[in-house]
Design a protein around this motif. Sequence first.
Motif, short mmCIF file in Angstrom:
data_model
loop_
_atom_site.label_atom_id
_atom_site.label_comp_id
_atom_site.label_asym_id
_atom_site.label_seq_id
_atom_site.Cartn_x
_atom_site.Cartn_y
_atom_site.Cartn_z
N SER A 23 2.59 4.92 18.47
CA SER A 23 3.48 5.22 17.32
C SER A 23 4.51 6.25 17.95
O SER A 23 4.11 7.37 18.31
N CYS A 28 9.47 6.73 8.04
CA CYS A 28 10.10 5.42 7.67
C CYS A 28 11.00 5.38 6.80
O CYS A 28 11.03 6.12 5.93
N GLY A 78 5.15 2.56 14.29
CA GLY A 78 5.49 3.82 13.57
C GLY A 78 4.68 4.31 12.48
O GLY A 78 3.63 3.82 12.55
N GLY A 79 5.10 4.59 11.41
CA GLY A 79 6.23 4.65 10.72
C GLY A 79 7.18 3.55 11.18
O GLY A 79 6.75 2.45 11.34
N GLU A 80 8.51 3.65 11.22
CA GLU A 80 9.66 2.72 11.56
C GLU A 80 10.11 3.25 13.17
O GLU A 80 10.71 4.32 13.17
N THR A 107 8.45 -3.70 13.42
CA THR A 107 9.50 -3.10 12.66
C THR A 107 9.76 -3.74 11.37
O THR A 107 9.23 -4.81 11.09
N ASN A 108 10.34 -2.92 10.29
CA ASN A 108 10.66 -3.44 9.18
C ASN A 108 12.13 -4.11 9.36
O ASN A 108 12.66 -4.75 8.21
N ASN A 340 0.93 5.43 8.57
CA ASN A 340 2.23 5.94 9.06
C ASN A 340 2.13 6.60 10.33
O ASN A 340 3.21 6.55 11.08
#
Length: 344
Positions: A23, A28, A78-80, A107-108, A340
């Motif tokens: 991470s 995010c 992550g998070g992102e 990833t988003n 996260n």
Amino acid sequence: MPGERSNHVRDQYGRPLQDLRISVMDRCNFRCPYCMPEAKYHEHFRFLEPKERLNFDEIERVARVAVSLGVTKLRLTGGEPLLRPGLTDLVGRLAAIDGVNDVALTTNAVLLERHADALKSAGLQRITVSLDSLDPAVFARMSGGRAQLDPVLSAIAYAQGLGFRGGVKLNTVVQRGVNDAGVLDLAERFRHTGVVLRFIEYMDVGTRNHWERSEVVPSAELRERIDARWPLEAVGPQYRGEVARRYRYADGAGEVGFISSVSAPFCGDCSRARLSSEGQLYTCLFASKGTDLRDILRGGADDQELRNVLSGIWSARTDRYSEERAEHGDTPTSHRIEMNYIGG
């Protein structure tokens, strides 16, 4: 099994250390209710300061030592992760480590299209995009009102067109009564595209998503829904520790997978360690505590000392949370690290 090496350190159940999930960012740009609900992660929430996160030298060093213990696969999360400045540089450094045969990113996809070319050039081999619905209203709700669907779909198509060696996968967390009605729409959208769709049972990761077993849609139920529309054929695992049970469409339209941590735990083959952005090493997605590597790294330890620490952590590992959940019918611990901080 393919992918194992003679230098693998093994835990108390004989499971090799093979994957390291890193991470790089606790922040995010989404507020998915099952991961970072807005009520908790509001505008005044204190995230890590840059100096509190591991820097790229420290991440690379942990990765190199982990590879000396048998790790062959690295995943940035992550998070992102695309919120981390300079991520492409880190990808290049990790891809250059001798013994690493797979560098991936989760990833988003909101920021993916602007970075995809550089990531591929740096050596990124696979991308996994989190996508929970094709319904714009459901997508917006599940992202906490932080994103629109069309740019994400555009980024997926763009990344697919670049021809990443390991391809593009999609992860869909399915919650009953939230997004399960759209499962067939997702399957239909990505048939014949080369994008592999994987459905994930809603899990009790962390303690802030108010998980209820009644909201879990078992993979067997999802598989039956899809099979009734487009017949499926089972595909064997590619390596020990592969988390998704794979199926191909009988008509040749591609592949779909199911990750069944609740209904069919796979702890027995788990080969993954997780490094949080502030340097805590966790040996389970559902861990309640980790080991602080940041202090070790910044305290002057040499590589052999770091190797001894990592080897000792993994050798003592006895984690089997999902199997214990299945055995006891509830959640075995009341405190678990939030997703996260350590990614999925």
